[in-house]
Design an enzyme around this catalytic site. Structure first.
Site, PDB file in Angstrom:
ATOM      1  N   GLU A   1      -5.227  -3.897  -5.064  1.00  0.00           N
ATOM      2  CA  GLU A   1      -4.206  -4.950  -5.028  1.00  0.00           C
ATOM      3  C   GLU A   1      -4.697  -6.174  -4.262  1.00  0.00           C
ATOM      4  OE1 GLU A   1      -0.073  -2.352  -5.305  1.00  0.00           O
ATOM      5  OE2 GLU A   1      -0.995  -2.680  -3.350  1.00  0.00           O
TER       6      GLU A   1
ATOM      7  N   LYS B   1      13.570  -5.631   1.187  1.00  0.00           N
ATOM      8  CA  LYS B   1      12.170  -5.674   1.628  1.00  0.00           C
ATOM      9  C   LYS B   1      11.904  -6.790   2.640  1.00  0.00           C
ATOM     10  CE  LYS B   1      10.604  -2.333  -1.057  1.00  0.00           C
ATOM     11  NZ  LYS B   1      11.783  -2.020  -1.856  1.00  0.00           N
TER      12      LYS B   1
ATOM     13  N   GLY C   1       0.787  -1.216   0.000  1.00  0.00           N
ATOM     14  CA  GLY C   1       0.000   0.000   0.000  1.00  0.00           C
ATOM     15  C   GLY C   1       0.817   1.263   0.000  1.00  0.00           C
ATOM     16  N   GLY C   2       2.152   1.131  -0.082  1.00  0.00           N
ATOM     17  CA  GLY C   2       2.984   2.319  -0.142  1.00  0.00           C
ATOM     18  C   GLY C   2       2.673   3.186  -1.347  1.00  0.00           C
TER      19      GLY C   2
END
Length: 262
Positions: A111, A129, A103-104
């Site tokens: 999504e 990540k 959600g960045g």
């Protein structure tokens, strides 16, 4: 061109390139949002143009839809596709269980809908990540604009009883105005530091009035493709319990890189 890419972009590129190999002719493919997913869209576009790959793509944002059309991918809606063979998307964080924070880029709702409407979800990411515990990246929560401050207060009150390190929440901004998602909603970013029980947090937050969806993806991702700046690629399959490693050579690909900035 690849020789001009930074190590982090090389890592994103090789992860996307490797993940594109999972896409087969005739598939309906969910196309993620974000810088790493953009590399995937470009790789698939090259396969469509150069190799005659025939796929239908379901984008998770207006930005991805525009890029997909630009590179020659046949774009359809999720309603038209009904169900997808595969979704490939990036992540802001992932852990050993392949739980994710997403959600960045502000597209977490589409999504999550697209990913859960797929037989399989593959995440592509650079090695940075991967985290031991989710939460260093702020957790996005999409809320409707009406009464968003009330929703924010309820979220902060709820966080008191959750296993998290921090409880600060901020409204995501776009310049001097609130960031607005493709669905016309706002995003609250939760600065939690560390999430002890992601499954519980996701369930509780989604019960708060005004909350549309949160950026925790639990039991959705099947495989993660991790790229490294030196061309190494690692593929982890959570269902099969397998880990494989490969290396991709960098080559000059004018069609892939020209006139396609992130």
């Amino acid at each position: 061109m690849t020789g001009e890419l930074s190590p982090i972009d090389k890592a994103k590129f090789v992860a996307a390139k490797r993940a594109a190999e999972f896409v087969e002719d005739g598939m309906r493919v969910g196309l993620g949002t974000g810088s790493t997913a953009a590399w995937l869209v470009r790789c698939l576009g090259e396969m469509v143009r150069e190799d005659g790959l025939k796929i239908r793509g379901v984008p998770t944002s207006s930005r991805t839809a525009e890029l997909a059309r630009d590179v020659g991918i046949d774009v359809i809606s999720l309603d038209e596709a009904r169900w997808l063979d595969l979704t490939i998307d990036g992540a802001d964080e992932f852990d050993a269980d392949l739980s994710l924070i997403k959600g960045g880029g502000g597209a977490l709702l589409q999504e999550k809908i697209v990913a859960t409407a797929s037989d399989q979800m593959i995440v592509i990411a650079d090695a940075a990540k991967e985290v031991g515990h989710l939460g260093s990246f702020p957790l996005p929560v999409e809320v409707i604009p009406f009464g968003w401050q009330t929703s924010q207060a309820l979220i902060e009150e709820t966080l008191v009883s959750m296993d998290v390190m921090g409880r600060k929440t901020t409204l995501r901004m776009n310049g001097d105005r609130a960031f607005v998602t493709d669905e016309g909603n706002f995003i609250l970013d939760l600065h939690l530091g560390r999430i002890g029980n992601a499954r519980q947090l996701a369930m509780v937050v989604n019960q708060i009035p005004g909350v549309v969806e949160n950026g925790l993806f639990i039991d959705i991702c099947d495989q993660v493709v991790i790229g490294y700046g030196d061309g190494r690629v690692e593929v982890r399959d959570i269902n099969a319990g397998t880990v494989s490693e490969d290396r991709l050579d960098f080559v000059e690909e004018e069609n892939l890189f020209s006139d396609l900035g992130d």
